[in-house]
Write a protein that holds these residues in place. Structure first.
Motif, PDB file in Angstrom:
ATOM      1  N   GLY A 252       0.800  -1.222   0.000  1.00 51.17           N
ATOM      2  CA  GLY A 252       0.000   0.000   0.000  1.00 51.17           C
ATOM      3  C   GLY A 252       0.828   1.265   0.000  1.00 51.17           C
TER       4      GLY A 252
ATOM      5  N   ASP B 104       0.113   4.021  -2.814  1.00 50.41           N
ATOM      6  CA  ASP B 104      -1.097   4.801  -2.566  1.00 50.41           C
ATOM      7  C   ASP B 104      -0.925   5.740  -1.387  1.00 50.41           C
ATOM      8  OD1 ASP B 104      -3.739   5.408  -3.352  1.00 50.41           O
ATOM      9  OD2 ASP B 104      -4.555   4.198  -1.727  1.00 50.41           O
TER      10      ASP B 104
ATOM     11  N   GLN C 122      -4.592  -5.450  -8.490  1.00 56.78           N
ATOM     12  CA  GLN C 122      -4.769  -4.491  -7.407  1.00 56.78           C
ATOM     13  C   GLN C 122      -6.046  -4.775  -6.649  1.00 56.78           C
ATOM     14  OE1 GLN C 122      -6.059  -0.383  -8.154  1.00 56.78           O
ATOM     15  NE2 GLN C 122      -5.965  -0.840 -10.353  1.00 56.78           N
ATOM     16  N   THR C 123      -6.044  -4.382  -5.375  1.00 60.80           N
ATOM     17  CA  THR C 123      -7.221  -4.532  -4.527  1.00 60.80           C
ATOM     18  C   THR C 123      -7.276  -3.340  -3.593  1.00 60.80           C
ATOM     19  OG1 THR C 123      -8.385  -6.026  -3.013  1.00 60.80           O
ATOM     20  CG2 THR C 123      -6.013  -5.822  -2.713  1.00 60.80           C
ATOM     21  N   LYS C 124      -8.432  -3.096  -3.058  1.00 60.21           N
ATOM     22  CA  LYS C 124      -8.594  -1.959  -2.145  1.00 60.21           C
ATOM     23  C   LYS C 124      -8.967  -2.474  -0.756  1.00 60.21           C
ATOM     24  CE  LYS C 124     -10.270   1.899  -3.633  1.00 60.21           C
ATOM     25  NZ  LYS C 124     -11.176   2.993  -4.098  1.00 60.21           N
ATOM     26  N   HIS C 125      -8.198  -2.041   0.233  1.00 63.46           N
ATOM     27  CA  HIS C 125      -8.463  -2.420   1.623  1.00 63.46           C
ATOM     28  C   HIS C 125      -9.706  -1.680   2.117  1.00 63.46           C
ATOM     29  CE1 HIS C 125      -7.636  -2.663   6.027  1.00 63.46           C
ATOM     30  NE2 HIS C 125      -7.095  -3.833   5.689  1.00 63.46           N
TER      31      HIS C 125
ATOM     32  N   GLY D 234      -9.616   1.955   2.391  1.00 63.97           N
ATOM     33  CA  GLY D 234      -9.503   2.729   1.155  1.00 63.97           C
ATOM     34  C   GLY D 234      -8.149   2.660   0.484  1.00 63.97           C
ATOM     35  N   THR D 235      -7.154   2.082   1.135  1.00 56.83           N
ATOM     36  CA  THR D 235      -5.803   1.991   0.570  1.00 56.83           C
ATOM     37  C   THR D 235      -5.761   0.961  -0.555  1.00 56.83           C
ATOM     38  OG1 THR D 235      -4.828   2.554   2.711  1.00 56.83           O
ATOM     39  CG2 THR D 235      -3.372   1.568   1.060  1.00 56.83           C
ATOM     40  N   ARG D 236      -5.163   1.341  -1.658  1.00 54.17           N
ATOM     41  CA  ARG D 236      -4.999   0.413  -2.778  1.00 54.17           C
ATOM     42  C   ARG D 236      -3.682  -0.354  -2.631  1.00 54.17           C
ATOM     43  NH1 ARG D 236      -5.527   3.368  -8.361  1.00 54.17           N
ATOM     44  NH2 ARG D 236      -4.291   4.924  -7.236  1.00 54.17           N
ATOM     45  N   TYR D 237      -3.750  -1.645  -2.884  1.00 51.67           N
ATOM     46  CA  TYR D 237      -2.573  -2.507  -2.836  1.00 51.67           C
ATOM     47  C   TYR D 237      -2.351  -3.104  -4.221  1.00 51.67           C
ATOM     48  CZ  TYR D 237      -2.649  -2.388   2.276  1.00 51.67           C
ATOM     49  OH  TYR D 237      -2.614  -1.991   3.596  1.00 51.67           O
TER      50      TYR D 237
END
Length: 267
Positions: free
Chosen positions: A41, A44, A75-78, A81-84
């Protein structure tokens, strides 16, 4: 180069660097028999000092899409709201390959953002300095003798490509002026080297070297971000040696301009 244990996650500090002077970290964790290799993350969250202006968002989205396809990054979003950005693999023998891909992806993304950001900063800082110096020169030298961003074409076609930030022309003497600035040390050095070479070319011209028609001055922006003495002093010393008189620090002693280029020529 190194690693840190962060609970059930292993941070691998790679030797891959960014233009923002950071080394890339990649994070490895095991989830339900699958190894997840991600950026943690950090892109981002701006951990690499990567900043995107709102005007550039569309461009970076296209750049990001291309790099994701090239490195096969997902990619995925926690929930916060943080994108990984990550890759996944079940075979542990492939972890090193995944780490390489993710680290290269992070570097590519951060560098693409940093280039545009630094270019904008460089353009803004350079424009401000040029405007300040140009205004000062206009105040002390009339437009009839002051030429900004001028060339030496009138002294010979072969000199037409050699341009100076300012040229002050008088009947018996022509003052050539170069500005030295830069948002980063390499850009500052580039300016210093360009000034040195331009002055050398003007000096070597046979017709003018005999008459001593050219007087040369360099105005330095010591307030520029790129003015890092340990990195630029040798280049400035070389420029000063070429001029055979002191460089002019605009912000600390701009009055030296009037000493090297008098406002009025004695009759």
């Amino acid at each position: 180069m190194d690693y840190k244990l962060r609970g059930n996650t292993l941070e691998i500090i790679t030797g891959v660097s960014t233009l923002t002077n950071h080394y890339v970290s990649v994070f490895v964790s095991l989830q339900s028999g699958t190894y997840i290799i991600s950026d943690g993350g950090w892109i981002d969250k701006g951990f690499y000092d990567n900043i995107i202006s709102s005007e550039d968002e569309d461009v970076f989205q296209r750049v990001e899409t291309q790099f994701q396809a090239h490195f096969d990054i997902r990619q995925t979003k926690h929930r916060d709201g943080t994108r990984y950005y990550f890759k996944a693999v079940e075979n542990p023998e492939l972890i090193s390959v995944m780490v390489r891909d993710v680290s290269q992806y992070v570097s590519a993304i951060v560098n693409s953002q940093a280039i545009a950001f630094n270019e904008a900063k460089e353009t803004s800082q350079r424009a401000t300095f040029y405007q300040d110096v140009n205004t000062y020169l206009r105040e002390h030298y009339g437009s009839d003798i002051l030429e900004l961003n001028g060339s030496l074409k009138r002294h010979g076609e072969e000199l037409a490509a050699i341009r100076f930030n300012a040229i002050i022309r008088r009947p018996t003497t022509t003052h050539l002026v170069m500005y030295v600035t830069g948002y980063t040390a390499p850009l500052f050095v580039k300016d210093a080297c360009e000034a040195t070479v331009n002055f050398q070319i003007a000096k070597k011209d046979i017709r003018v070297s005999r008459s001593g028609i050219f007087q040369r001055s360099a105005i330095v922006n010591t307030m520029a971000n790129g003015f890092v003495p340990v990195k630029v002093n040798e280049y400035l010393a070389n420029l000063e040696k070429e001029l055979e008189h002191p460089l002019i620090s605009y912000h600390s002693d701009k009055s030296k301009i009037l000493e090297q280029i008098p406002e009025r020529v004695a009759a």
